[in-house]
Scaffold this active site. Structure first.
Site, PDB file in Angstrom:
ATOM      1  CB  SER A 197      -0.964  -0.048   1.197  1.00  0.00           C
ATOM      2  OG  SER A 197      -1.914   0.987   1.133  1.00  0.00           O
ATOM      3  CG  ASP A 244      -6.118  -1.993  -4.394  1.00  0.00           C
ATOM      4  OD1 ASP A 244      -6.915  -1.507  -3.570  1.00  0.00           O
ATOM      5  OD2 ASP A 244      -4.877  -1.851  -4.323  1.00  0.00           O
ATOM      6  CG  HIS A 260      -5.505  -2.025  -0.557  1.00  0.00           C
ATOM      7  ND1 HIS A 260      -4.679  -1.589  -1.573  1.00  0.00           N
ATOM      8  CD2 HIS A 260      -5.039  -1.444   0.592  1.00  0.00           C
ATOM      9  CE1 HIS A 260      -3.756  -0.777  -1.064  1.00  0.00           C
ATOM     10  NE2 HIS A 260      -3.953  -0.675   0.239  1.00  0.00           N
TER      11      HIS A 260
END
Length: 423
Positions: A230, A324, A358
């Protein structure tokens, strides 16, 4: 009547990333039962799943070969009772702050008709193999925890970055260390005496951490690896671009540009990409969808935020989830690969996962479709479908280990140095 027995094989105790076999014996032939899983995380949040099974003619349910007829998942799913768990409280992500103690998952058998509990066992899912050392790090400015595997070192070294939201996350680092790596789980803010709300990302702090790890007597150099996910992906790419001692970098669902806050390195500042807020969408569940809010860093107006990975001389593994909803990870991964290729660099792999969300984490981690987003200040959608997401986590975990073993075990000599001071 035969005694009903629930077995977790090969043992009720295992490492968190390991697969176990669940068997129920002694049932009446073709009896329907409900299997339920339950855990309470370190913040007191309850996660649960359930599935309906029918015993065979011998009164046996073997979850590794018997299909679920309904519930949290259907079909043959050996670890479905783990990855399909959902929080009782919406938008919560499983929190494990103390890896010295196992995550306890109760697996229970309930009568398919009355719901009465008829057998149960506790699966103790541990993070540290016997003999592993967990060493808190307070070295100059650097704060974190170092995991050193048992056995005769030195070992390849990996820096684990997982910083957005603050604090320290030790799960991935401890489990990766079980595979024969020295892993430093690094904190940046909201931990011990570190700042609570930093106004920038200080790349020199991460340079200090990389130098500390590389010089550690248990680390076999000369180069080290970096794993990120991330928001930390931009840090990993920046480290690979500006430090010469990074040999292998894993970027999971990251962005090819700097985001959220400015990145400082020596006398230079890399501004964050400016979010395109009008592209925020509200889903039918009333959750915010921010997938398209992060702009293309290669556009002329955004290039000051583009990380110059063409400067890097390390191996890259880019992993991207196609669904995502945090941002368009697959686009950014392909973009990073294209930049490297356009500069004659072929030392990268891109792997993408359709229908995954994600948070690609360690295997069997409960799926997190939505949770609080530190940069947004409220719950957002993170995307994905539970089964596909779980399969992606399994696949990626093996790829990460293989990638680091290949590129950190055969290194040409080099020293940690600086490639230049201009961001």
């Amino acid at each position: 009547m035969a005694q009903i027995r629930l077995k977790i094989l090969p043992s009720v105790r295992c490492l968190f990333d390991k697969l176990v076999q669940v068997k129920v014996e002694g049932l009446a032939p073709h009896k329907q039962v409900e299997l339920r899983s339950r855990l309470v995380d370190d913040k007191g949040v309850i996660f649960k799943a359930s599935a309906l099974y029918q015993a065979d003619e011998k009164g046996l349910v073997d979850v590794s070969s018997t299909p679920s007829l309904g519930g949290s998942y259907t079909g043959v799913e050996p670890m479905g009772l783990w990855w399909s768990m959902m929080p009782d409280t919406p938008h919560k992500k499983l929190v494990k702050k103390n890896v010295l103690s196992p995550t306890l998952v109760e697996i229970a058998v309930h009568n398919g008709g009355t719901g009465e509990k008829i057998a149960s066992e506790i699966n103790e899912r541990e993070y540290m193999t016997e003999g592993m050392r967990r060493i808190p790090v307070q070295e100059r400015r650097v704060r974190g925890v170092l995991f050193i595997p048992p056995g005769k070192g030195p070992f390849p070294g990996i820096l684990d970055l997982y910083i957005l939201g603050g604090g320290l996350n030790e799960q991935r680092a401890s489990l990766l260390a079980n595979k024969g790596f020295v892993v430093l789980a690094l904190a940046y803010y909201g931990y011990q005496d570190l700042p609570k709300n930093p106004k920038n990302l200080d790349l020199e702090y991460f340079e200090e951490a990389a130098s500390f790890l590389q010089k550690h007597p248990e680390v076999r150099g000369p180069g080290i690896g970096v794993i990120s996910m991330s928001h930390s992906g931009a840090l990993a790419l920046s480290m690979a671009s500006f430090f010469s001692g990074i040999t292998a970098t894993v970027c999971i669902n990251g962005c090819s540009g700097n985001t959220v806050i400015p990145l400082h390195y020596k006398d230079s500042v890399m501004p964050p990409l400016r979010p395109v807020l009008w592209k925020t969408r509200i889903r039918r569940s009333w959750l915010i969808d921010i997938r398209d809010v992060t702009p293309d860093p290669t556009l002329k107006k955004n290039q000051a935020s583009l990380i110059p990975i063409e400067r890097a001389n390390c191996h890259f593994l880019f992993a991207a989830s196609e669904d995502d909803r945090n941002w368009n990870s697959a686009f950014f991964a392909r973009q990073a690969a294209d930049i490297l290729k356009s500069h004659g660099k072929e030392s990268f792999q891109v792997v993408s996962y359709p229908k995954a969300g994600h948070f690609l984490e360690v295997p069997h981690m409960p799926f997190c479709p939505s949770s609080f987003h530190a940069a947004v200040g409220r719950a957002v959608a993170f995307g994905g479908e539970p089964k596909a997401h779980s399969e992606a986590q399994l696949d990626l975990w093996e790829r990460v280990q293989e990638f680091f073993k290949r590129h950190l075990n055969t290194q040409a000599s080099s020293v940690l140095g600086i490639k230049g001071s201009h961001v």
